[in-house]
Enzyme design. Structure first.
Site, PDB file in Angstrom:
ATOM      1  N   ALA A  72       0.889  -0.977   0.215  1.00 46.47           N
ATOM      2  CA  ALA A  72      -0.030  -0.040  -0.109  1.00 46.47           C
ATOM      3  C   ALA A  72       0.707   1.243  -0.003  1.00 46.47           C
ATOM      4  CB  ALA A  72      -0.758   0.022   0.970  1.00 46.47           C
ATOM      5  N   ASP A  73       0.298   2.348  -0.548  1.00 50.08           N
ATOM      6  CA  ASP A  73       1.084   3.678  -0.592  1.00 50.08           C
ATOM      7  C   ASP A  73      -0.065   4.790  -0.313  1.00 50.08           C
ATOM      8  OD1 ASP A  73       3.638   4.864  -1.012  1.00 50.08           O
ATOM      9  OD2 ASP A  73       2.316   6.197  -2.051  1.00 50.08           O
ATOM     10  N   THR A  74       0.341   5.556   0.707  1.00 52.82           N
ATOM     11  CA  THR A  74      -0.757   6.467   1.285  1.00 52.82           C
ATOM     12  C   THR A  74       0.101   7.966   0.816  1.00 52.82           C
ATOM     13  OG1 THR A  74      -1.454   5.176   3.047  1.00 52.82           O
ATOM     14  CG2 THR A  74      -2.096   7.467   3.151  1.00 52.82           C
TER      15      THR A  74
END
EC number: 3.6.1.9
Length: 199
Positions: A72-74
């Site tokens: 994931a990347d935010t």
């Protein structure tokens, strides 16, 4: 039992995944989180999540066989600007000043590689976060807690950061860093379900 790999060292993502009783390996990616200013924020988040999963998959080599890799990347987005993780107090101050008394958008890109069926799924979640009006003194006090430095947008919605967040519209866990409903929806497309304990 399916081999599951979380391509992240984020304590928040690790805790969120642990609550479902899943056994998983933690293999942080070595991808540089470089933002492409010509792409929309959700595309950047998805691209980075995919790059992280692919890098870990390649690095694991034969041991990645039949495994499920989750990454994931935010990204925090406000007024046409993507805010990454601050590298010093000045950057943290700038970011917190920018989001003070405003609504911003949090995008998290999620990627799942299922080697057993040779599939890659990529999607994103979006939430809106409202930050209270902060004085310079409050911003500096928050920076002194040390929380801002490994967080996109220079704040954490849990811990001391919860004291500056007025409200969230959309998925709360997206703001933490792993949108659980979106993750499970993606897993269901691959034939798994966290509710059924199928990982």
């Amino acid at each position: 039992m399916k081999k599951v790999v979380l391509a992240s060292s984020s304590p928040r993502r690790i805790e969120l995944l642990k609550q479902f009783g899943i056994k998983f390996d933690i293999v942080p990616s070595n991808v540089d989180e470089i933002i492409d200013p010509d792409l929309p924020p959700e595309k950047n988040a998805m691209n980075l999540a995919k790059k992280k999963a692919e890098e870990v998959f390649r690095r694991l080599g034969e041991s990645a066989k039949d495994s499920l890799i989750i990454s994931a990347d935010t990204i925090v987005f406000i007024e046409g600007t993507i805010l990454g993780k601050p590298s010093n107090e000045e950057e943290a101050f700038y970011m917190l000043k920018k989001i003070s008394a405003k609504r911003h958008t949090v995008f998290t890109g999620v990627c799942i590689i299922d080697d057993s069926c040779r599939q890659i799924l990529v999607d994103f979640e979006k939430s809106y976060v409202y930050i209270k009006q902060m004085s310079d003194e409050e911003i500096l006090r928050y920076i002194k807690t040390g929380e801002p430095f490994d967080k996109a947008g220079a704040y954490a919605i849990q811990g001391f950061g919860s004291l500056i967040v007025e409200k969230v519209e959309g998925c709360f866990y997206n703001v933490v860093g792993l949108p659980l409903y979106k993750l499970n929806t993606m897993l269901q497309k691959l034939g798994y379900d966290l509710m059924k304990g199928e990982l």
